[in-house]
Each structure stands twice: as C-alpha cells, then as structure tokens.
Motif scaffolding. Structure first.
Motif, PDB file in Angstrom:
ATOM      1  N   ARG A 164      68.081  59.978 -69.686  1.00  0.00           N
ATOM      2  CA  ARG A 164      69.520  60.183 -69.453  1.00  0.00           C
ATOM      3  C   ARG A 164      70.210  58.855 -69.147  1.00  0.00           C
ATOM      4  NH1 ARG A 164      71.420  63.800 -64.433  1.00  0.00           N
ATOM      5  NH2 ARG A 164      70.670  61.937 -63.354  1.00  0.00           N
ATOM      6  N   HIS A 165      69.594  58.046 -68.296  1.00  0.00           N
ATOM      7  CA  HIS A 165      70.174  56.753 -67.924  1.00  0.00           C
ATOM      8  C   HIS A 165      70.325  55.846 -69.144  1.00  0.00           C
ATOM      9  CE1 HIS A 165      71.112  53.244 -65.545  1.00  0.00           C
ATOM     10  NE2 HIS A 165      70.048  52.605 -66.006  1.00  0.00           N
ATOM     11  N   VAL A 166      69.291  55.783 -69.975  1.00  0.00           N
ATOM     12  CA  VAL A 166      69.333  54.953 -71.177  1.00  0.00           C
ATOM     13  C   VAL A 166      70.453  55.403 -72.103  1.00  0.00           C
ATOM     14  CG1 VAL A 166      68.089  54.370 -73.295  1.00  0.00           C
ATOM     15  CG2 VAL A 166      66.906  54.283 -71.099  1.00  0.00           C
ATOM     16  N   HIS A 167      70.492  56.704 -72.379  1.00  0.00           N
ATOM     17  CA  HIS A 167      71.470  57.226 -73.329  1.00  0.00           C
ATOM     18  C   HIS A 167      72.897  57.035 -72.837  1.00  0.00           C
ATOM     19  CE1 HIS A 167      73.462  60.742 -75.534  1.00  0.00           C
ATOM     20  NE2 HIS A 167      73.170  59.846 -76.447  1.00  0.00           N
ATOM     21  N   ARG A 168      73.146  57.390 -71.592  1.00  0.00           N
ATOM     22  CA  ARG A 168      74.503  57.286 -71.061  1.00  0.00           C
ATOM     23  C   ARG A 168      74.960  55.837 -70.972  1.00  0.00           C
ATOM     24  NH1 ARG A 168      74.388  61.522 -66.053  1.00  0.00           N
ATOM     25  NH2 ARG A 168      76.355  60.534 -65.571  1.00  0.00           N
ATOM     26  N   THR A 169      74.065  54.947 -70.556  1.00  0.00           N
ATOM     27  CA  THR A 169      74.437  53.539 -70.428  1.00  0.00           C
ATOM     28  C   THR A 169      74.739  52.925 -71.781  1.00  0.00           C
ATOM     29  OG1 THR A 169      73.068  53.310 -68.445  1.00  0.00           O
ATOM     30  CG2 THR A 169      73.710  51.286 -69.570  1.00  0.00           C
ATOM     31  N   LEU A 170      73.887  53.172 -72.773  1.00  0.00           N
ATOM     32  CA  LEU A 170      74.103  52.594 -74.095  1.00  0.00           C
ATOM     33  C   LEU A 170      75.326  53.199 -74.776  1.00  0.00           C
ATOM     34  CD1 LEU A 170      70.477  52.171 -75.481  1.00  0.00           C
ATOM     35  CD2 LEU A 170      71.938  50.512 -74.305  1.00  0.00           C
ATOM     36  N   GLU A 171      75.574  54.493 -74.550  1.00  0.00           N
ATOM     37  CA  GLU A 171      76.788  55.104 -75.101  1.00  0.00           C
ATOM     38  C   GLU A 171      78.041  54.471 -74.501  1.00  0.00           C
ATOM     39  OE1 GLU A 171      77.072  59.356 -74.856  1.00  0.00           O
ATOM     40  OE2 GLU A 171      76.549  59.485 -76.989  1.00  0.00           O
ATOM     41  N   GLU A 172      78.022  54.229 -73.194  1.00  0.00           N
ATOM     42  CA  GLU A 172      79.170  53.623 -72.526  1.00  0.00           C
ATOM     43  C   GLU A 172      79.377  52.190 -73.018  1.00  0.00           C
ATOM     44  OE1 GLU A 172      82.388  52.681 -70.120  1.00  0.00           O
ATOM     45  OE2 GLU A 172      81.594  54.584 -70.832  1.00  0.00           O
ATOM     46  N   ARG A 173      78.303  51.458 -73.191  1.00  0.00           N
ATOM     47  CA  ARG A 173      78.433  50.096 -73.710  1.00  0.00           C
ATOM     48  C   ARG A 173      78.990  50.101 -75.129  1.00  0.00           C
ATOM     49  NH1 ARG A 173      72.745  47.422 -71.490  1.00  0.00           N
ATOM     50  NH2 ARG A 173      73.345  47.401 -69.273  1.00  0.00           N
ATOM     51  N   GLY A 174      78.533  51.049 -75.933  1.00  0.00           N
ATOM     52  CA  GLY A 174      79.061  51.173 -77.287  1.00  0.00           C
ATOM     53  C   GLY A 174      80.542  51.498 -77.290  1.00  0.00           C
TER      54      GLY A 174
END
Length: 244
Positions: A164-174
């Motif tokens: 969850r942390h990986v997905h949410r963080t990378l989505e926010e950065r994108g």
C-alpha cells in the motif's frame, strides 16, 4: 469501487493454502489470518514462517485444532471481503505477485460465497511497479516502520502495508509530476534550451534524484522557498556538461 492490498506468506506446493494472508484498505481497515499452528506439516511451516509467525507456532504448538484451519481462514477472509465491498460496490484487490492473487482465490474456494466474491473482485497486478529500485526502497521504509508493531519482514500484514505504501507514494509522485509538467515553472525550464530533444530529457531529469540537489527530485524542490532558482542553477550546470 473500494481498494485493498493483498499479501501472503506462502510455502510449499502451488496448490496449497498460504501460511498467512493479509488485506489492508486505503482507509486503514486490516485483515490478517494464519493457519492453525497445530495442524499437519508443522515442521515445514515452522521453517518457512516469518519470525512473528514462528513465535506463535511455538506458543500454540499444543493447541491443535485451535480454529485457524484452512476452512476457518477462508471464511474469515470471505467475511472481511463481503463487508469491505458492501452494497455491491466491488473491491479492487492490488497485489505485488500473481501468486498472491492465486492464493487468495484458492483460499476462498471452500466458502459458500466464493462465486459471488469472485464476481465483485477486480484484480490489480502491481508486479511491474514493485520491482523498481524506488519501490524497493519504499518497501524497506514501510517494513522498518512496521517493526514497532512486531511485524517483521516476510509477514503477510507487514507486506500488505508495504505494498500500500509503495503504490500510494508512487501514485502521488506521478500525480505531482503530471501537474508540474503543466506548470509555468516547467515551461521556464523548457525555454532554457531550443532543442526538440530537450523536453523529453527534462521530464526524466525532473523526476529523478539529483546528487547536486542533495539527492532530491527537482519536482519536489521547486515547491520549496527558492527552489525554482536552485533547480534552474542545477539544470544550467547539467546543460553546460551536456545531456542526452
């Protein structure tokens, strides 16, 4: 459609149940189940288990039939998914390995609601996302943050939280990158060089970690006080050294 993240701690043959299974939602709901520590093949499970699960196996070795059989594990997971996907909203299940998704389906098969649950679940394969160096660093960061809870690496709940942390963080950065590419600040940087190859290169540069900026990303630096000047100066130095 609601979203949850799946992880399993798995061992043994592909047609067997996972040792433990976890689902976590964006909102913070958590579901964790593991097989009965007193069931058969205890030696195999003990060798393959995470440290936390090993501790529980040792503590519960005498409690044969304590209730966490594959059937009870399936029923508890099915019940959580039914409540989570209430009112027919459906559930998007994100996973970092197809084996986790297959393990979830095998886990649910013994339940009376298997077909209904499968109809409302939409798989989201994040395998390609989680193998990047950036994702690996974020996973390690999340696993370290889980330690105060007693959730070591390779534990299903710790892994689901990390996914969850990986997905949410990378989505926010994108998302931030996409907004930055449309901004006036980005256009100012683009105007520094009249070359059709420059903007595609600049997009990658702005999203990467730049040693001259202390390892920060230009897209993050520009939002700080004096950040656009720091980025512009750093970019000018990079252009003087050539790019490509």
């Amino acid at each position: 459609m609601r979203t949850c993240y799946l992880a399993t701690a798995f061992w043994g043959p592909d047609d067997g149940p996972p040792l433990s299974l976890a689902l976590v939602s964006d909102e913070g709901d958590e579901h964790f189940v593991e097989l009965d520590a007193g069931a058969r093949n205890i030696a195999d499970w003990f060798d393959a288990a995470s440290p936390l699960v090993r501790e529980r196996i040792v503590a519960q070795r005498a409690t044969v039939g304590s209730g966490r059989t594959a059937q009870r594990m399936a029923e508890a997971t099915a019940d959580w998914l039914r409540r989570f996907g209430r009112e027919g909203e459906g559930v998007k299940v994100c996973f970092g390995s197809p084996r986790d998704w297959e393990a979830l389906l095998r886990c649910l098969r013994p339940t009376a609601f298997c077909n209904a649950l499968m109809a409302q679940m939409m798989p989201a394969d994040l395998t390609a996302l989680v193998v990047s160096p950036e994702a690996c660093a974020l996973r390690a960061e999340s696993l370290e943050a889980s330690r105060p809870r007693g959730l070591p690496g390779l534990h299903a709940l710790a892994e689901a939280l990390a996914l969850r942390h990986v997905h949410r963080t990378l989505e926010e950065r994108g998302r931030r990158l996409a907004e930055f590419y449309r901004s006036e600040a980005f256009q100012q940087l683009v105007s520094l060089l009249d070359d059709p190859r420059f903007e595609p290169w600049l997009r990658g540069w702005c999203g990467g970690r730049i040693p001259a900026l202390g390892g920060a990303r230009p897209v993050d630096v520009v939002s700080t006080a004096g950040g656009i000047d720091a980025v512009r100066n750093c970019l000018a130095s990079a252009l003087n050294g050539g790019y490509g």
